[in-house]
Design an enzyme around this catalytic site. Structure first.
Site, PDB file in Angstrom:
ATOM      1  N   ALA A  64       7.402 -15.144  63.488  1.00 39.07           N
ATOM      2  CA  ALA A  64       6.945 -15.702  64.763  1.00 39.07           C
ATOM      3  C   ALA A  64       5.618 -15.077  65.191  1.00 39.07           C
ATOM      4  CB  ALA A  64       8.003 -15.491  65.837  1.00 39.07           C
ATOM      5  N   GLU A  83       2.900  -3.588  65.819  1.00 37.95           N
ATOM      6  CA  GLU A  83       4.174  -3.444  65.103  1.00 37.95           C
ATOM      7  C   GLU A  83       4.589  -1.981  65.145  1.00 37.95           C
ATOM      8  OE1 GLU A  83       6.603  -5.363  63.450  1.00 37.95           O
ATOM      9  OE2 GLU A  83       7.453  -3.350  63.374  1.00 37.95           O
ATOM     10  N   ASN A  91      12.537  -8.372  60.266  1.00 37.62           N
ATOM     11  CA  ASN A  91      13.632  -9.009  59.531  1.00 37.62           C
ATOM     12  C   ASN A  91      13.103 -10.128  58.634  1.00 37.62           C
ATOM     13  OD1 ASN A  91      15.807  -7.512  60.360  1.00 37.62           O
ATOM     14  ND2 ASN A  91      16.297  -8.816  62.105  1.00 37.62           N
ATOM     15  N   GLY A  96      16.359 -14.195  53.693  1.00 39.60           N
ATOM     16  CA  GLY A  96      16.822 -14.840  52.462  1.00 39.60           C
ATOM     17  C   GLY A  96      15.949 -15.976  51.951  1.00 39.60           C
ATOM     18  N   GLY A  97      14.912 -16.343  52.709  1.00 40.82           N
ATOM     19  CA  GLY A  97      13.945 -17.326  52.204  1.00 40.82           C
ATOM     20  C   GLY A  97      14.450 -18.760  52.187  1.00 40.82           C
ATOM     21  N   ARG A 345      28.921 -20.399  60.570  1.00 37.16           N
ATOM     22  CA  ARG A 345      29.120 -18.965  60.325  1.00 37.16           C
ATOM     23  C   ARG A 345      30.166 -18.338  61.242  1.00 37.16           C
ATOM     24  NH1 ARG A 345      22.786 -17.294  59.425  1.00 37.16           N
ATOM     25  NH2 ARG A 345      22.655 -18.226  57.359  1.00 37.16           N
ATOM     26  N   GLU A 490      13.201 -14.814  67.247  1.00 32.71           N
ATOM     27  CA  GLU A 490      14.528 -14.285  67.606  1.00 32.71           C
ATOM     28  C   GLU A 490      14.524 -13.576  68.954  1.00 32.71           C
ATOM     29  OE1 GLU A 490      16.523 -12.582  64.182  1.00 32.71           O
ATOM     30  OE2 GLU A 490      18.109 -11.787  65.469  1.00 32.71           O
TER      31      GLU A 490
END
Ligand SMILES: Cc1cc2nc3c(=O)[nH]c(=O)nc-3n(C[C@H](O)[C@H](O)[C@H](O)COP(=O)(O)OP(=O)(O)OC[C@H]3O[C@@H](n4cnc5c(N)ncnc54)[C@H](O)[C@@H]3O)c2cc1C
Length: 527
Positions: A64, A83, A91, A96-97, A345, A490
């Site tokens: 993002a 950062e 993350n 997991g791409g 999930r 997120e």
């Protein structure tokens, strides 16, 4: 705090009364007795001087933040990305791409019918309707355009002829990066930004958001040279944001104290898939300056993780892309299936945790044909690390996990009969009913057979800062945008509702990150 001027008269005014009123009142009183102009005014101190000035100041170097930086820079703004960790990517770089896109050219080539409306419906069904429909609509509509943008503009490489069907999605719609990792997106993002002269400033911890009494966010306080997790390390400095601050600080999956406030079940005993820096300082700060934080207690626990490796690892690829899509999950104590392997999930994680609480153990099971769908190299690594184990016979599988042989053999036989008897174009069996079974599903009968143990781990924060579709952060007291403040990824809430579907986070981060960056660059500068 030497760079800040104190509002002495206010402190004097509060005096003993302020102590009685406590912290909440202290943070909500207007500075001079007048009503706040631009929403919640919570900060009585602005820096005496600014050490640096940029048009757009971005917190966080994940999908993002980097997407925001790219669009802001391309729009001509001066940009800095901050950062706190010693490496960039959050993350996102360990992700997991897997990225969803509805109505994509790859789906067309594979004969899969899909639409943004169907994707939005899948997201809302899993999200229990807690998702904000305008955000879901925007992200679904922009999903294909955005994935194509990652290819044409960033040079991201995806597998040519493979789409993933994550749990809760009605069809196969998720692109897979060539290396099964989000690094295949983050590294090109970083390279493109570097070419534009923007490199994330690492070990730079944002400690404070300055929101002035006119209601506008004007800059940040940072600790330069910060050593995670030493709160007081580094040198305090201030950065002025002339046009906007973009909060892209991600989730708090590793912050046990904060997550237990939201959901007390998620104690230190529950592991997390997140990077160690996924902590909540900016969530607290965003609340303090008047952001409306919504749905913070919807914290996703990933059902496909393994107790035999740390963090996310590689087990989820096996458990989802082989065992959920083309295999089965079992309660090893009974030898029976216990869940729709393609359910969302939350449904799957809750089912496993319930069984674990009764002392049962759960496993993911696939055969040689199912694992042939995995990204090359993934199975080898999983076997070398001992996370996935191979067996030549079904009996050997039963014995290895203490499963009653007869029950396990019957489970596999029943599954195989159902698959054999179903329409191959629209296969259905007794349990995988909530979704369409992936085409290519065949009976589980080709040795060797593969197994991973299952352990749910804290994975994703569905809640966060409430934004509008322009990625403006909304004020808790006025429901209006906070001037000068944007948020994406997120760190925000309302896109995924109760349950985030697999592969929908990347697309959320990229669509809303780009919006945040370009809108911040277009904003009117204040100084
Ligand atoms: C292991 C794993 C696998 C995943 N796989 C998938 C997948 O395949 N598909 C999918 O759609 N989703 C997946 N997800 C979810 C998705 O990766 C995340 O939701 C996404 O990466 C979040 O991106 P972001 O830019 O919002 O935040 P992040 O990538 O987490 O970046 C936020 C950054 O902000 C920094 N930061 C925080 N606070 C401060 C501060 N105060 N000062 C300075 N910096 C700060 C953090 O250190 C971090 O680097 C996965 C998640 C994990 C953990």
């Amino acid at each position: 705090m030497s760079d800040e001027k104190s509002n002495l008269s206010r402190r004097g005014f509060l005096g003993a009364g302020g102590a009685i009123m406590g912290g909440l009142a202290l943070t909500q009183l207007p500075l001079d007795g007048a009503a706040p102009k631009g929403g919640t005014v919570v900060d009585s101190t602005m820096p005496r001087k600014w050490d640096e000035t940029f048009d757009v100041v971005i917190v966080g170097s994940g999908f993002a933040g980097l997407a925001a930086a790219y669009e802001a820079k391309k729009a001509g703004a001066s940009v800095v990305v901050l950062e706190k960790m010693p490496t960039a990517g959050g993350n996102s770089i360990i992700n997991g791409g897997i990225v969803s896109a509805a109505g994509s050219p790859l789906q067309a080539r594979m004969g899969i019918k899909d639409s943004p409306e169907l994707m939005a419906k899948d997201m809302m069904v899993a999200g229990l309707g807690l998702n904000h429909p305008d955000l879901v609509k925007l992200i679904s509509e922009k999903s294909t355009e955005t994935v194509l943008w990652t290819i044409s503009e960033l040079g991201v490489k995806y597998l040519d002829n493979e789409l993933v069907q994550e749990g809760g999605h009605t069809v196969k719609r998720s692109y897979k990066t060539y290396n099964s990792s989000g690094s295949a997106i983050v590294l090109p993002q970083l390279a493109k930004l570097k070419a534009l002269g923007v490199e994330p400033r690492l070990e730079t911890f944002v400690t404070r958001i300055y929101r002035d009494k006119d209601g506008r966010v004007k800059g940040l306080q940072i600790r330069e040279g910060y050593e995670f997790p030493k709160a007081d390390s580094g040198k305090l400095k201030t950065i002025r944001a002339r046009k906007g601050v973009v909060l892209a600080h991600g989730g708090f999956g590793q912050d046990v104290a904060y997550r237990m406030i939201q959901d007390p079940k998620l104690t230190a005993k529950v592991e997390s898939t997140n990077q160690p820096g996924a902590t909540a300082e900016m969530w607290r700060e965003a609340s303090r300056i008047g952001c409306n934080i919504i749905q913070g207690d919807w914290i996703q626990v990933g059902p496909w993780a393994s107790p035999d490796e740390k963090g996310f690892g590689l087990a989820p690829h096996f458990a989802q892309e082989a065992a959920s899509m083309y295999g089965i999950w079992l309660d090893a104590t009974t030898g029976k299936r216990f869940i729709d392997e393609l359910a969302n999930r939350k449904i799957r994680a809750d089912a496993i945790m319930m069984l674990m609480n009764q002392g049962h153990k759960c496993i993911a099971f696939a055969d040689a044909k199912a694992v042939s769908r995995l990204t090359p190299g993934v199975l080898d690594k999983l076997q070398k690390s001992g996370v996935v184990k191979a067996y030549n016979t079904l009996e050997a599988v039963a014995d290895a996990y203490g499963m009653p042989r007869a029950a396990f053999l019957e489970t596999v036989a029943k599954y195989n009969t159902n698959i054999r008897n179903s329409d191959p174009k629209n296969p259905k069996d007794d349990i995988k009913v909530s979704t369409r079974l992936p085409e290519g599903t065949v009976p589980l009968e080709t040795a060797p057979f593969y197994v991973s143990r299952l352990l749910p781990k804290v994975h994703h924060c569905m809640g966060g800062i409430y934004t509008n579709t322009a990625a403006q952060a909304m004020d808790v007291s006025t429901d209006k945008p906070i001037e000068g403040l944007y948020a994406a990824g997120e760190a925000t809430g309302g896109v995924h509702g109760a349950v985030r579907l697999g592969s929908c986070a990347v697309i959320d981060c990229l669509v809303m990150g780009r919006a945040a960056g370009s809108n911040a660059a277009k904003a009117k500068a204040w100084g």
